[in-house]
Design a protein around this motif. Structure first.
Motif, PDB file in Angstrom:
ATOM      1  N   GLY A 169       0.803  -1.218   0.000  1.00 44.95           N
ATOM      2  CA  GLY A 169       0.000   0.000   0.000  1.00 44.95           C
ATOM      3  C   GLY A 169       0.834   1.265   0.000  1.00 44.95           C
ATOM      4  N   ASN A 170       2.107   1.170   0.362  1.00 45.00           N
ATOM      5  CA  ASN A 170       2.993   2.331   0.356  1.00 45.00           C
ATOM      6  C   ASN A 170       3.670   2.503  -1.002  1.00 45.00           C
ATOM      7  OD1 ASN A 170       2.694   3.460   2.932  1.00 45.00           O
ATOM      8  ND2 ASN A 170       4.085   1.965   3.854  1.00 45.00           N
ATOM      9  N   HIS A 171       4.418   3.576  -1.139  1.00 44.55           N
ATOM     10  CA  HIS A 171       5.236   3.826  -2.322  1.00 44.55           C
ATOM     11  C   HIS A 171       6.692   3.997  -1.880  1.00 44.55           C
ATOM     12  CE1 HIS A 171       1.326   4.699  -4.082  1.00 44.55           C
ATOM     13  NE2 HIS A 171       1.878   4.694  -5.282  1.00 44.55           N
ATOM     14  N   GLY A 172       7.603   3.434  -2.673  1.00 42.80           N
ATOM     15  CA  GLY A 172       9.020   3.633  -2.406  1.00 42.80           C
ATOM     16  C   GLY A 172       9.609   2.714  -1.359  1.00 42.80           C
ATOM     17  N   CYS A 173       9.026   1.525  -1.165  1.00 37.11           N
ATOM     18  CA  CYS A 173       9.544   0.577  -0.166  1.00 37.11           C
ATOM     19  C   CYS A 173      10.907   0.021  -0.593  1.00 37.11           C
ATOM     20  CB  CYS A 173       8.565  -0.578   0.030  1.00 37.11           C
ATOM     21  SG  CYS A 173       7.038  -0.100   0.873  1.00 37.11           S
ATOM     22  N   TRP A 174      11.721  -0.298   0.392  1.00 37.51           N
ATOM     23  CA  TRP A 174      13.092  -0.765   0.147  1.00 37.51           C
ATOM     24  C   TRP A 174      13.124  -1.983  -0.765  1.00 37.51           C
ATOM     25  CZ3 TRP A 174      16.677  -3.736   3.984  1.00 37.51           C
ATOM     26  CH2 TRP A 174      18.001  -3.675   3.541  1.00 37.51           C
ATOM     27  N   GLU A 175      12.202  -2.939  -0.582  1.00 39.89           N
ATOM     28  CA  GLU A 175      12.257  -4.147  -1.388  1.00 39.89           C
ATOM     29  C   GLU A 175      11.898  -3.900  -2.852  1.00 39.89           C
ATOM     30  OE1 GLU A 175       8.162  -6.656  -0.886  1.00 39.89           O
ATOM     31  OE2 GLU A 175       9.607  -6.886   0.725  1.00 39.89           O
ATOM     32  N   ARG A 176      11.276  -2.768  -3.165  1.00 39.10           N
ATOM     33  CA  ARG A 176      11.001  -2.437  -4.569  1.00 39.10           C
ATOM     34  C   ARG A 176      12.268  -1.991  -5.289  1.00 39.10           C
ATOM     35  NH1 ARG A 176       8.771  -3.139  -7.729  1.00 39.10           N
ATOM     36  NH2 ARG A 176       7.137  -1.792  -8.498  1.00 39.10           N
ATOM     37  N   TYR A 177      13.343  -1.749  -4.516  1.00 45.39           N
ATOM     38  CA  TYR A 177      14.597  -1.268  -5.100  1.00 45.39           C
ATOM     39  C   TYR A 177      15.792  -2.196  -4.804  1.00 45.39           C
ATOM     40  CZ  TYR A 177      11.996   3.054  -5.683  1.00 45.39           C
ATOM     41  OH  TYR A 177      11.041   3.984  -6.051  1.00 45.39           O
ATOM     42  N   ALA A 178      15.732  -2.937  -3.695  1.00 46.05           N
ATOM     43  CA  ALA A 178      16.920  -3.691  -3.284  1.00 46.05           C
ATOM     44  C   ALA A 178      16.702  -5.197  -3.176  1.00 46.05           C
ATOM     45  CB  ALA A 178      17.431  -3.155  -1.942  1.00 46.05           C
ATOM     46  N   SER A 179      15.511  -5.693  -3.466  1.00 43.50           N
ATOM     47  CA  SER A 179      15.332  -7.149  -3.490  1.00 43.50           C
ATOM     48  C   SER A 179      15.949  -7.696  -4.777  1.00 43.50           C
ATOM     49  CB  SER A 179      13.846  -7.514  -3.435  1.00 43.50           C
ATOM     50  OG  SER A 179      13.186  -7.104  -4.620  1.00 43.50           O
ATOM     51  N   GLU A 180      16.204  -8.998  -4.791  1.00 48.89           N
ATOM     52  CA  GLU A 180      16.766  -9.604  -6.000  1.00 48.89           C
ATOM     53  C   GLU A 180      15.759  -9.563  -7.146  1.00 48.89           C
ATOM     54  OE1 GLU A 180      18.378 -13.433  -5.091  1.00 48.89           O
ATOM     55  OE2 GLU A 180      20.095 -12.550  -4.070  1.00 48.89           O
ATOM     56  N   LYS A 181      14.498  -9.671  -6.804  1.00 52.79           N
ATOM     57  CA  LYS A 181      13.462  -9.582  -7.828  1.00 52.79           C
ATOM     58  C   LYS A 181      13.503  -8.222  -8.512  1.00 52.79           C
ATOM     59  CE  LYS A 181       8.439 -10.112  -8.458  1.00 52.79           C
ATOM     60  NZ  LYS A 181       7.156 -10.406  -7.766  1.00 52.79           N
ATOM     61  N   ALA A 182      13.695  -7.157  -7.721  1.00 53.87           N
ATOM     62  CA  ALA A 182      13.770  -5.802  -8.285  1.00 53.87           C
ATOM     63  C   ALA A 182      14.971  -5.662  -9.208  1.00 53.87           C
ATOM     64  CB  ALA A 182      13.843  -4.778  -7.160  1.00 53.87           C
ATOM     65  N   LEU A 183      16.121  -6.219  -8.788  1.00 53.69           N
ATOM     66  CA  LEU A 183      17.319  -6.150  -9.621  1.00 53.69           C
ATOM     67  C   LEU A 183      17.115  -6.903 -10.930  1.00 53.69           C
ATOM     68  CD1 LEU A 183      20.283  -5.488 -10.145  1.00 53.69           C
ATOM     69  CD2 LEU A 183      20.908  -7.508  -8.784  1.00 53.69           C
ATOM     70  N   GLN A 184      16.545  -8.081 -10.864  1.00 52.36           N
ATOM     71  CA  GLN A 184      16.332  -8.876 -12.064  1.00 52.36           C
ATOM     72  C   GLN A 184      15.376  -8.187 -13.033  1.00 52.36           C
ATOM     73  OE1 GLN A 184      15.233 -12.801 -10.768  1.00 52.36           O
ATOM     74  NE2 GLN A 184      17.187 -13.153  -9.747  1.00 52.36           N
ATOM     75  N   GLN A 185      14.332  -7.534 -12.496  1.00 52.66           N
ATOM     76  CA  GLN A 185      13.406  -6.798 -13.358  1.00 52.66           C
ATOM     77  C   GLN A 185      14.106  -5.629 -14.045  1.00 52.66           C
ATOM     78  OE1 GLN A 185      10.326  -5.835 -10.532  1.00 52.66           O
ATOM     79  NE2 GLN A 185       9.129  -7.679 -10.990  1.00 52.66           N
ATOM     80  N   HIS A 186      14.977  -4.949 -13.323  1.00 52.23           N
ATOM     81  CA  HIS A 186      15.716  -3.820 -13.889  1.00 52.23           C
ATOM     82  C   HIS A 186      16.672  -4.290 -14.982  1.00 52.23           C
ATOM     83  CE1 HIS A 186      17.717   0.317 -12.849  1.00 52.23           C
ATOM     84  NE2 HIS A 186      17.223   0.273 -14.067  1.00 52.23           N
ATOM     85  N   LEU A 187      17.320  -5.423 -14.733  1.00 50.12           N
ATOM     86  CA  LEU A 187      18.253  -5.954 -15.727  1.00 50.12           C
ATOM     87  C   LEU A 187      17.539  -6.407 -16.992  1.00 50.12           C
ATOM     88  CD1 LEU A 187      20.709  -7.971 -13.462  1.00 50.12           C
ATOM     89  CD2 LEU A 187      21.262  -5.977 -14.866  1.00 50.12           C
ATOM     90  N   LYS A 188      16.303  -6.858 -16.858  1.00 46.34           N
ATOM     91  CA  LYS A 188      15.518  -7.276 -18.020  1.00 46.34           C
ATOM     92  C   LYS A 188      15.302  -6.114 -18.990  1.00 46.34           C
ATOM     93  CE  LYS A 188      14.306 -11.597 -18.523  1.00 46.34           C
ATOM     94  NZ  LYS A 188      14.676 -12.299 -19.789  1.00 46.34           N
ATOM     95  N   GLU A 189      15.237  -4.908 -18.440  1.00 44.01           N
ATOM     96  CA  GLU A 189      15.070  -3.724 -19.288  1.00 44.01           C
ATOM     97  C   GLU A 189      16.330  -3.465 -20.115  1.00 44.01           C
ATOM     98  OE1 GLU A 189      14.083  -0.553 -16.647  1.00 44.01           O
ATOM     99  OE2 GLU A 189      12.327  -1.594 -15.804  1.00 44.01           O
ATOM    100  N   TRP A 190      17.485  -3.785 -19.545  1.00 43.71           N
ATOM    101  CA  TRP A 190      18.754  -3.572 -20.240  1.00 43.71           C
ATOM    102  C   TRP A 190      19.119  -4.755 -21.125  1.00 43.71           C
ATOM    103  CZ3 TRP A 190      22.774   0.278 -19.612  1.00 43.71           C
ATOM    104  CH2 TRP A 190      22.393   1.372 -18.836  1.00 43.71           C
ATOM    105  N   TYR A 191      18.858  -5.950 -20.628  1.00 47.65           N
ATOM    106  CA  TYR A 191      19.253  -7.172 -21.345  1.00 47.65           C
ATOM    107  C   TYR A 191      18.043  -8.104 -21.460  1.00 47.65           C
ATOM    108  CZ  TYR A 191      23.751  -5.310 -19.769  1.00 47.65           C
ATOM    109  OH  TYR A 191      24.831  -4.489 -19.516  1.00 47.65           O
ATOM    110  N   PRO A 192      17.086  -7.759 -22.307  1.00 53.43           N
ATOM    111  CA  PRO A 192      15.828  -8.522 -22.376  1.00 53.43           C
ATOM    112  C   PRO A 192      15.992  -9.984 -22.803  1.00 53.43           C
ATOM    113  CG  PRO A 192      15.999  -6.953 -24.196  1.00 53.43           C
ATOM    114  CD  PRO A 192      17.105  -6.634 -23.260  1.00 53.43           C
ATOM    115  N   ASP A 193      17.090 -10.296 -23.494  1.00 54.83           N
ATOM    116  CA  ASP A 193      17.260 -11.669 -24.008  1.00 54.83           C
ATOM    117  C   ASP A 193      18.116 -12.550 -23.105  1.00 54.83           C
ATOM    118  OD1 ASP A 193      15.768 -10.995 -26.270  1.00 54.83           O
ATOM    119  OD2 ASP A 193      17.557 -10.215 -27.278  1.00 54.83           O
ATOM    120  N   ASP A 194      18.645 -11.987 -22.023  1.00 53.66           N
ATOM    121  CA  ASP A 194      19.556 -12.747 -21.163  1.00 53.66           C
ATOM    122  C   ASP A 194      18.876 -13.163 -19.856  1.00 53.66           C
ATOM    123  OD1 ASP A 194      21.450 -12.276 -23.079  1.00 53.66           O
ATOM    124  OD2 ASP A 194      22.355 -10.576 -22.029  1.00 53.66           O
ATOM    125  N   ALA A 195      19.351 -14.258 -19.293  1.00 53.23           N
ATOM    126  CA  ALA A 195      18.844 -14.713 -17.991  1.00 53.23           C
ATOM    127  C   ALA A 195      19.334 -13.733 -16.918  1.00 53.23           C
ATOM    128  CB  ALA A 195      19.342 -16.114 -17.693  1.00 53.23           C
TER     129      ALA A 195
END
Length: 401
Positions: free
Chosen positions: A254-280
């Motif tokens: 319900g909040n905005h800007g929570c730590w896990e939206r920026y520092a969880s592994e899921k967040a990192l993997q989603q960000h990397l998908k934007e840069w490297y869409p074809d890579d694991a």
């Protein structure tokens, strides 16, 4: 001395003896007397009861220290019973089975078909029922002594699931269902709480310890004076929902800007998908850490990671912090890069390290909680057994069920 006092003292002595036997792996009766200060008559009576209950067994030492009789050693009877630990995440069920000595003898991962609570419980029971039936026949005479369940969300002090952000579960009771089905004690807790408990039991038997889990979300488990710290009504440790970016990305909480939206592994993997869409994503992370650790994505991720970790260190002043995540575990360079960003003069801690238990930590913590309660002890210490110093049991691939 009235009967109540005598019963209390007897239970206290029993607890002290069991804790010492577990911690030291094997001890003679004279060793127990020396370490606990209890007289030999008390130890003899208590040990006789534990042997009759088949919780403790006698063994003869291989080599005699003197020319006399070989000393009789006392050990926990590992083969008499076992506990089960279960980690319920958004997409998987993870089971571990530990004997009474805390030794992991079997584990299994199962892919979930849905997040519907009733369907998840059906999958859980469909796997666990035949497994318990099998192992009850192998671990006699006690069999299953308890089940510990880890939930990725808020769990009340009454073992009720208050809320899970991913599955959207609210006000569910797992304990009654499992108790009725398996006729055994059931304990439910937050996954980070169970993870830090496992780290303390198997690796860091110190009174105060922190463990932060980084997978799909972020959770903080706190051991305070050998006990899991839960706070008022069990809500402590939801550190992933600390706001690090006001007005930032929306979070299921319900909040905005929570730590896990920026520092969880899921967040990192989603960000990397934007840069490297074809890579694991995971392979991309490992590649960048080795070849280009200053990459914009990694640099931003470590910055946010450090912000949250800095806050935790300054608020709690922990002695040791264990970080548990797929990217972190076994990656010394990652932690070295992270510590370089902790520059505050107020940062005071002994060590930050990666978890040695990895993705098994939560389920192992659940199994350990069940053992702790079965023995009726205040502390469970398996550090001297060195169970996880080698590849004791290779993980099994997750299967559909």
């Amino acid at each position: 001395m009235d009967t109540g006092d005598a019963t209390y003292i007897k239970q206290l002595n029993r607890r002290i003896l069991i804790e010492e036997i577990i911690k030291n792996i094997s001890l003679s009766r004279s060793d127990l007397s020396r370490k606990t200060g209890l007289n030999k008559a008390t130890i003899s009576a208590q040990v006789s009861e534990l042997i009759n209950e088949q919780i403790v067994v006698e063994k003869t030492e291989g080599e005699s220290v003197t020319r006399g009789r070989k000393p009789i050693l006392l050990e926990i009877n590992g083969g008499a019973g076992y506990s089960v630990g279960i980690d319920i995440d958004e997409h998987n069920l993870h089971f571990v089975f530990c004997n009474l000595k805390g030794e992991l003898f079997h584990k299994e991962g199962i892919s979930l078909k849905t997040v519907d609570f009733d369907e998840v419980m059906k999958q859980l029971l469909d796997y666990l029922s035949p497994a318990v039936s099998t192992f009850n026949g192998q671990f006699e005479p006690i069999g299953l002594v308890g089940i510990g369940v880890g939930i990725h969300g808020i769990v009340s002090n009454e073992n009720q699931i208050v809320y899970t952000p991913k599955q959207q579960w609210s006000h569910y009771h797992i304990t009654n269902l499992l108790k009725e089905h398996f006729d055994t004690p059931v304990y439910v807790d937050n996954n980070a709480n169970l993870s830090v408990f496992a780290e303390q039991v198997y690796y860091e038997h110190i009174p105060d310890l922190f463990c932060i889990t980084f997978y799909s979300g972020i959770g903080l488990g706190i051991m305070n004076n050998y006990q899991i710290y839960r706070g008022y009504q069990g809500f402590a440790g939801e550190i992933g929902h600390m706001i690090v970016e006001p007005g930032g990305l929306p979070c299921p909480c319900g909040n905005h800007g929570c730590w896990e939206r920026y520092a969880s592994e899921k967040a990192l993997q989603q960000h990397l998908k934007e840069w490297y869409p074809d890579d694991a994503p995971l392979e991309t992370v490992q590649h960048l850490l080795q070849t280009n650790p200053d990459h914009e994505v990694m640099e931003q991720y470590l910055d946010y990671f450090a912000v949250g970790l800095n806050n935790i260190i300054n608020i709690f002043n922990p002695e040791k912090i264990v970080l548990n995540g797929t990217i972190i575990n076994g990656n010394t360079a990652f932690i070295e890069n992270l510590e370089q960003k902790l520059v505050s003069k107020f940062n005071n801690y002994l060590e930050i390290r990666a978890s040695y238990l990895g993705e098994d930590a939560c389920a192992l913590g659940g199994a350990s909680v069940a053992l702790k309660n079965f023995f009726g002890v205040n502390m469970l210490n398996h550090v001297n057994y060195h169970y996880f110093k080698s590849d004791m049991l290779k993980p099994k691939r997750s299967t559909s069920s």
